[in-house]
Design a protein around this motif. Structure first.
Motif, PDB file in Angstrom:
ATOM      1  N   SER A  81     -35.178 -37.697  -2.991  1.00  0.00           N
ATOM      2  CA  SER A  81     -34.920 -37.440  -1.580  1.00  0.00           C
ATOM      3  C   SER A  81     -36.080 -38.026  -0.781  1.00  0.00           C
ATOM      4  O   SER A  81     -36.974 -38.670  -1.339  1.00  0.00           O
ATOM      5  CB  SER A  81     -34.777 -35.935  -1.315  1.00  0.00           C
ATOM      6  OG  SER A  81     -35.974 -35.255  -1.669  1.00  0.00           O
ATOM      7  N   VAL A  82     -36.105 -37.788   0.507  1.00  0.00           N
ATOM      8  CA  VAL A  82     -37.115 -38.391   1.380  1.00  0.00           C
ATOM      9  C   VAL A  82     -38.529 -38.094   0.894  1.00  0.00           C
ATOM     10  O   VAL A  82     -39.384 -38.973   0.839  1.00  0.00           O
ATOM     11  CB  VAL A  82     -36.934 -37.895   2.829  1.00  0.00           C
ATOM     12  CG1 VAL A  82     -38.066 -38.411   3.703  1.00  0.00           C
ATOM     13  CG2 VAL A  82     -35.590 -38.351   3.376  1.00  0.00           C
ATOM     14  N   ASN A  83     -38.796 -36.856   0.542  1.00  0.00           N
ATOM     15  CA  ASN A  83     -40.144 -36.471   0.130  1.00  0.00           C
ATOM     16  C   ASN A  83     -40.327 -36.418  -1.387  1.00  0.00           C
ATOM     17  O   ASN A  83     -41.382 -36.007  -1.872  1.00  0.00           O
ATOM     18  CB  ASN A  83     -40.499 -35.116   0.734  1.00  0.00           C
ATOM     19  CG  ASN A  83     -40.540 -35.157   2.248  1.00  0.00           C
ATOM     20  OD1 ASN A  83     -41.065 -36.091   2.832  1.00  0.00           O
ATOM     21  ND2 ASN A  83     -39.949 -34.158   2.891  1.00  0.00           N
ATOM     22  N   ASN A  84     -39.303 -36.785  -2.104  1.00  0.00           N
ATOM     23  CA  ASN A  84     -39.360 -36.768  -3.568  1.00  0.00           C
ATOM     24  C   ASN A  84     -38.735 -38.053  -4.098  1.00  0.00           C
ATOM     25  O   ASN A  84     -37.605 -38.054  -4.583  1.00  0.00           O
ATOM     26  CB  ASN A  84     -38.619 -35.541  -4.115  1.00  0.00           C
ATOM     27  CG  ASN A  84     -39.232 -34.241  -3.651  1.00  0.00           C
ATOM     28  OD1 ASN A  84     -40.272 -33.816  -4.127  1.00  0.00           O
ATOM     29  ND2 ASN A  84     -38.581 -33.595  -2.687  1.00  0.00           N
ATOM     30  N   TYR A  85     -39.510 -39.119  -4.006  1.00  0.00           N
ATOM     31  CA  TYR A  85     -38.978 -40.443  -4.313  1.00  0.00           C
ATOM     32  C   TYR A  85     -38.965 -40.731  -5.806  1.00  0.00           C
ATOM     33  O   TYR A  85     -38.011 -41.326  -6.328  1.00  0.00           O
ATOM     34  CB  TYR A  85     -39.791 -41.504  -3.578  1.00  0.00           C
ATOM     35  CG  TYR A  85     -39.334 -42.922  -3.827  1.00  0.00           C
ATOM     36  CD1 TYR A  85     -38.075 -43.353  -3.396  1.00  0.00           C
ATOM     37  CD2 TYR A  85     -40.159 -43.824  -4.493  1.00  0.00           C
ATOM     38  CE1 TYR A  85     -37.652 -44.657  -3.623  1.00  0.00           C
ATOM     39  CE2 TYR A  85     -39.750 -45.126  -4.724  1.00  0.00           C
ATOM     40  CZ  TYR A  85     -38.495 -45.531  -4.293  1.00  0.00           C
ATOM     41  OH  TYR A  85     -38.084 -46.824  -4.526  1.00  0.00           O
ATOM     42  N   ASN A  93     -40.405 -38.328  -8.417  1.00  0.00           N
ATOM     43  CA  ASN A  93     -40.847 -37.186  -9.227  1.00  0.00           C
ATOM     44  C   ASN A  93     -39.704 -36.285  -9.652  1.00  0.00           C
ATOM     45  O   ASN A  93     -39.887 -35.091  -9.874  1.00  0.00           O
ATOM     46  CB  ASN A  93     -41.876 -36.361  -8.443  1.00  0.00           C
ATOM     47  CG  ASN A  93     -41.290 -35.753  -7.170  1.00  0.00           C
ATOM     48  OD1 ASN A  93     -40.380 -36.320  -6.578  1.00  0.00           O
ATOM     49  ND2 ASN A  93     -41.800 -34.610  -6.747  1.00  0.00           N
ATOM     50  N   THR A  94     -38.501 -36.846  -9.774  1.00  0.00           N
ATOM     51  CA  THR A  94     -37.319 -36.040 -10.045  1.00  0.00           C
ATOM     52  C   THR A  94     -36.847 -36.190 -11.490  1.00  0.00           C
ATOM     53  O   THR A  94     -37.295 -37.071 -12.232  1.00  0.00           O
ATOM     54  CB  THR A  94     -36.158 -36.439  -9.114  1.00  0.00           C
ATOM     55  OG1 THR A  94     -35.650 -37.722  -9.522  1.00  0.00           O
ATOM     56  CG2 THR A  94     -36.607 -36.513  -7.663  1.00  0.00           C
ATOM     57  N   ARG A 131     -34.920 -26.912  -7.340  1.00  0.00           N
ATOM     58  CA  ARG A 131     -36.176 -27.559  -7.739  1.00  0.00           C
ATOM     59  C   ARG A 131     -36.994 -26.702  -8.708  1.00  0.00           C
ATOM     60  O   ARG A 131     -37.528 -27.197  -9.694  1.00  0.00           O
ATOM     61  CB  ARG A 131     -36.997 -27.865  -6.489  1.00  0.00           C
ATOM     62  CG  ARG A 131     -38.368 -28.451  -6.798  1.00  0.00           C
ATOM     63  CD  ARG A 131     -39.180 -28.672  -5.543  1.00  0.00           C
ATOM     64  NE  ARG A 131     -40.432 -29.340  -5.871  1.00  0.00           N
ATOM     65  CZ  ARG A 131     -40.906 -30.417  -5.255  1.00  0.00           C
ATOM     66  NH1 ARG A 131     -40.217 -30.961  -4.277  1.00  0.00           N
ATOM     67  NH2 ARG A 131     -42.056 -30.953  -5.621  1.00  0.00           N
TER      68      ARG A 131
END
Length: 319
Positions: A104-108, A110-111, A137
């Motif tokens: 996502s926007v703030n989790n480019y 690290n998923t 999360r």
């Protein structure tokens, strides 16, 4: 990835069309369309065939699911990946906390999707990320990933139809009843895009069943470990329901902001049972507790040995 399947036509399918046979095998319309686009996607007795062709007893039907595409917006990045089970059709992992499912926007990068993309990138295998059961999360536990279009479509439909049996484990404040059912509708909180609440007027139906597994004390505060099964799958259902009966989750900054026994909500997807989308085998997969939960329960039960026997505790339940 390329997945090849072979079927020997039995007597009960004699005289049916290939399309009808594939439908009985749970091939969705979208999967069949892709097969029709694929060169030699469907072969009957070694010859490229169309879906309207008639099959006979003893015919050999070969299916080729060939995918060379990959998830373009998911950057391969090495991450924590605890694999519980893997075959040609599915990958099941024990998702760690502080790990979103999708970028996502703030989790480019690290998923979980990044870590799995890296895993297959190292094998030089193109891969499209298809997560079947999405966890928050900070919720840990069993997460099912489909490895091809067919397994993805079958499992996604079964998920929607509630044909994947799942058991969660939560660490909550206080001593709960030994068992119970919470039947309270859930809706969105008016001033939040994230938070949910019990809403008896406009909320959607939500039903949670729970069984208490353990009770212990930490610094004078009682903690219950409960197993939960959901009839519905509303956003934050367990967190909202347990708060509603005055047993909020430990470490839940949204619904129990003053509890800091854990650094994230004490919720774990502990067990999943389902029929394999291709082989039909009945699968039972359990995920051990994460280290933070394991430490807390060992401390509370005053045990020095490692490894809380969660799986057998859950299997002993009679839902």
């Amino acid at each position: 990835m390329t997945r090849r399947l072979q079927y020997k036509i039995q007597k009960q399918h004699n005289g049916k069309s290939i399309g009808m046979f594939l439908k009985e095998k749970e091939y969705s319309r979208a999967v069949v369309i892709e097969l029709k686009k694929t060169q030699a996607g469907i072969k009957r007795n070694g010859t490229w065939a169309g879906v309207n062709e008639i099959i006979k007893t003893g015919d050999i039907l070969e299916i080729c699911l060939a995918e060379q595409a990959y998830s373009e917006n998911i950057v391969p990045k090495k991450g924590r990946l605890n694999i519980l089970y893997e075959d040609e059709d599915i990958l099941v992992v024990n998702k760690p906390y502080d790990t979103p499912i999708h970028p996502s926007v703030n989790n480019y990068d690290n998923t979980l999707a990044n870590a799995i993309s890296y895993y297959y990138h190292q094998q030089n295998r193109p891969y499209i990320f298809r997560c079947i059961n999405r966890l928050d999360r900070d919720t840990t536990g069993v997460t099912i990933i489909a490895k091809n279009l067919l397994s993805g479509s079958i499992l996604s439909r079964r998920m929607k139809e509630h044909h994947l049996s799942r058991i969660y484990v939560a660490f909550v404040e206080g001593i709960t009843e030994e068992e119970g059912t919470i039947d309270l509708p859930i809706g969105r909180m008016e001033d939040s895009i994230i938070k949910r609440k019990v809403d008896k007027k406009e909320g959607k139906s939500a039903v949670t069943h729970y069984r208490r597994l353990e009770v212990f004390q930490i610094e004078g505060q009682a903690v219950s470990v409960v197993a939960l099964q959901l009839e519905t799958g509303r956003t934050h259902q367990i967190r909202v329901h347990m708060s509603a009966i005055d047993h909020p989750l430990l470490g839940d900054f949204l619904y129990n902001e003053n509890n800091h026994m854990l650094t994230r909500q004490g919720l774990h997807a502990a067990y999943c049972a389902f029929y394999h989308p291709i082989t039909g085998e009945y699968m039972k997969i359990a995920a051990p507790l994460s280290q933070d939960m394991e430490r807390l329960i060992q401390q509370g039960l005053n045990r020095s040995q490692e490894g809380y026997d969660l799986e057998n505790k859950l299997l002993a339940l009679k839902w």
